[in-house]
Design a protein around this motif. Structure first.
Motif, PDB file in Angstrom:
ATOM      1  N   THR A   1       0.816  -1.215   0.000  1.00  0.00           N
ATOM      2  CA  THR A   1       0.000   0.000   0.000  1.00  0.00           C
ATOM      3  C   THR A   1       0.848   1.262   0.000  1.00  0.00           C
ATOM      4  O   THR A   1       0.388   2.323  -0.416  1.00  0.00           O
ATOM      5  N   GLU A   2       2.076   1.163   0.498  1.00  0.00           N
ATOM      6  CA  GLU A   2       2.956   2.329   0.527  1.00  0.00           C
ATOM      7  C   GLU A   2       3.619   2.583  -0.824  1.00  0.00           C
ATOM      8  O   GLU A   2       4.253   3.620  -1.028  1.00  0.00           O
ATOM      9  N   ASP A   3       3.499   1.643  -1.761  1.00  0.00           N
ATOM     10  CA  ASP A   3       4.100   1.776  -3.088  1.00  0.00           C
ATOM     11  C   ASP A   3       3.110   1.222  -4.103  1.00  0.00           C
ATOM     12  O   ASP A   3       3.121   0.042  -4.431  1.00  0.00           O
ATOM     13  N   PHE A   4       2.221   2.088  -4.578  1.00  0.00           N
ATOM     14  CA  PHE A   4       1.129   1.649  -5.445  1.00  0.00           C
ATOM     15  C   PHE A   4       1.515   1.702  -6.919  1.00  0.00           C
ATOM     16  O   PHE A   4       0.706   1.376  -7.791  1.00  0.00           O
ATOM     17  N   GLY A   5       2.715   2.107  -7.221  1.00  0.00           N
ATOM     18  CA  GLY A   5       3.114   2.284  -8.611  1.00  0.00           C
ATOM     19  C   GLY A   5       3.688   1.030  -9.238  1.00  0.00           C
ATOM     20  O   GLY A   5       3.464  -0.093  -8.794  1.00  0.00           O
ATOM     21  N   ALA A   6       4.489   1.253 -10.276  1.00  0.00           N
ATOM     22  CA  ALA A   6       5.024   0.142 -11.058  1.00  0.00           C
ATOM     23  C   ALA A   6       5.974  -0.734 -10.252  1.00  0.00           C
ATOM     24  O   ALA A   6       6.202  -1.893 -10.609  1.00  0.00           O
ATOM     25  N   GLN A   7       6.570  -0.203  -9.192  1.00  0.00           N
ATOM     26  CA  GLN A   7       7.517  -0.970  -8.391  1.00  0.00           C
ATOM     27  C   GLN A   7       6.821  -1.800  -7.305  1.00  0.00           C
ATOM     28  O   GLN A   7       7.464  -2.589  -6.624  1.00  0.00           O
ATOM     29  N   GLY A   8       5.514  -1.603  -7.129  1.00  0.00           N
ATOM     30  CA  GLY A   8       4.800  -2.324  -6.088  1.00  0.00           C
ATOM     31  C   GLY A   8       4.279  -3.671  -6.562  1.00  0.00           C
ATOM     32  O   GLY A   8       4.445  -4.066  -7.728  1.00  0.00           O
ATOM     33  N   ASP A   9       3.612  -4.401  -5.653  1.00  0.00           N
ATOM     34  CA  ASP A   9       3.018  -5.685  -5.995  1.00  0.00           C
ATOM     35  C   ASP A   9       1.819  -5.500  -6.923  1.00  0.00           C
ATOM     36  O   ASP A   9       1.138  -4.476  -6.897  1.00  0.00           O
ATOM     37  N   TRP A  10       1.546  -6.534  -7.709  1.00  0.00           N
ATOM     38  CA  TRP A  10       0.359  -6.541  -8.559  1.00  0.00           C
ATOM     39  C   TRP A  10      -0.851  -6.873  -7.686  1.00  0.00           C
ATOM     40  O   TRP A  10      -0.740  -7.641  -6.732  1.00  0.00           O
ATOM     41  N   PRO A  11      -2.032  -6.315  -7.960  1.00  0.00           N
ATOM     42  CA  PRO A  11      -3.207  -6.638  -7.139  1.00  0.00           C
ATOM     43  C   PRO A  11      -3.516  -8.129  -7.168  1.00  0.00           C
ATOM     44  O   PRO A  11      -3.400  -8.782  -8.215  1.00  0.00           O
ATOM     45  N   SER A  12      -3.930  -8.646  -6.029  1.00  0.00           N
ATOM     46  CA  SER A  12      -4.320 -10.064  -5.993  1.00  0.00           C
ATOM     47  C   SER A  12      -5.634 -10.280  -6.726  1.00  0.00           C
ATOM     48  O   SER A  12      -5.874 -11.359  -7.283  1.00  0.00           O
ATOM     49  N   HIS A  13      -6.504  -9.262  -6.735  1.00  0.00           N
ATOM     50  CA  HIS A  13      -7.799  -9.334  -7.411  1.00  0.00           C
ATOM     51  C   HIS A  13      -8.026  -8.009  -8.156  1.00  0.00           C
ATOM     52  O   HIS A  13      -8.753  -7.132  -7.686  1.00  0.00           O
ATOM     53  N   PRO A  14      -7.405  -7.828  -9.320  1.00  0.00           N
ATOM     54  CA  PRO A  14      -7.468  -6.527 -10.012  1.00  0.00           C
ATOM     55  C   PRO A  14      -8.888  -6.130 -10.418  1.00  0.00           C
ATOM     56  O   PRO A  14      -9.247  -4.952 -10.336  1.00  0.00           O
ATOM     57  N   GLU A  15      -9.722  -7.106 -10.843  1.00  0.00           N
ATOM     58  CA  GLU A  15     -11.091  -6.752 -11.237  1.00  0.00           C
ATOM     59  C   GLU A  15     -11.895  -6.246 -10.036  1.00  0.00           C
ATOM     60  O   GLU A  15     -12.691  -5.303 -10.150  1.00  0.00           O
TER      61      GLU A  15
END
Length: 293
Positions: A20-34
């Motif tokens: 949550t502290e790094d929401f950009g390209a360097q952060g984790d991919w969402p577990s449930h993007p939809e």
């Protein structure tokens, strides 16, 4: 998406995007993007209605699942990223304190105003230089934790023990540990002993003389559920021990009931009051962990 993810983290312990502290390209991919996209669009379409977002999450089947974990789930998904079970985590420091004050009836819900200085062991500030800590009296002891005065070089010890952000920099995702010091705080901190004492007094008045009704009332106040048989047995055993102790050592009962500035109802027998304060403290300790059966 960022706003929704932070609220999801508060409800489940981990955001749909873990970092949550790094929401950009360097952060984790969402577990449930939809799901994240749907919640974000719904949040915007509702006129940024935070209350509605919370209601949507908390009334969902996903949140209302049991938090029990099987061996198979623990091996396959130890962090519950698949959302196959309900959340199970310790509440943040501020919530722990505010919840104890709220269920006991001590919480002052006044909004705004200057910071306040609740209970704190003497001498902590003077050890780091400067004048010593002078705590408040009256309602200043029972304001929400967001109003607690914070000295950067000497943060409130309860908050520090429970991993509250030290405020030296912006912290979106706080750490979460479980240590013996935390249990000692919950059982011995003056604020929590006082909350247990006042909660016990409230339960004695509201539930009548029956011990079982008092135990169920305490669980309803603190945990919003009925106690299980094993919990009832543990409380009955603890109650018998505490009653014997405080009847044989009335000075210990009086010492316990003197904790905190709030007045007590002296029409209640001291040994009985102290014994039920012990039960209230036990249940408040259970409330430190968010679980759902």
């Amino acid at each position: 998406r960022v706003a929704v993810n932070r609220i999801w983290q508060m409800a489940f312990g981990t955001g749909l995007v873990k970092t949550t502290e790094d929401f950009g390209a360097q952060g984790d991919w969402p577990s449930h993007p939809e799901l994240l996209d749907w919640l974000a669009v719904d949040f915007m379409d509702s006129g940024w209605n935070v209350k509605r977002l919370w209601k949507t999450i908390l009334m969902s089947e996903t949140y209302r699942q049991s938090s029990r974990v099987t061996d198979a789930l623990r091996e396959k998904d130890p962090e519950n990223r698949l959302l196959a079970r309900g959340p199970r985590f310790r509440m943040p420091a501020e919530m722990l304190r505010d919840q104890a004050l709220a269920v006991s009836g001590l919480l002052v819900e006044k909004r705004g105003g200057p910071p306040v200085k609740p209970y704190q062991p003497a001498g902590l500030w003077s050890e780091n230089g400067g004048a010593d800590y002078k705590r408040d009296t009256g309602e200043g002891l029972y304001r929400r934790s967001v109003y607690t005065f914070w000295r950067r070089t000497s943060p409130p010890p309860f908050m520090a023990a429970f991993d509250s952000a030290l405020r030296e920099s912006c912290t979106v995702r706080e750490g979460r540990t479980n240590t013996p010091l935390q249990a000692l705080h919950l059982m011995n901190d003056e604020q929590f002993v006082e909350a247990a004492r006042v909660l016990a007094e409230r339960v004695i008045r509201e539930a009548g003389p029956d011990a079982g009704q008092r135990m169920r009332r305490t669980f309803a106040r603190v945990l919003a559920r009925e106690p299980r048989e094993t919990e009832m047995a543990t409380m009955r055993q603890m109650l018998a021990y505490a009653m014997d102790r405080y009847r044989s050592k009335p000075q210990d009962a009086e010492a316990l009931l003197r904790m905190g500035d709030s007045p007590r109802d002296k029409s209640i027998d001291a040994a009985e009051h102290a014994a039920w304060a012990t039960i209230a403290s036990l249940v408040l300790n259970l409330d430190a962990t968010v679980t759902k059966e």
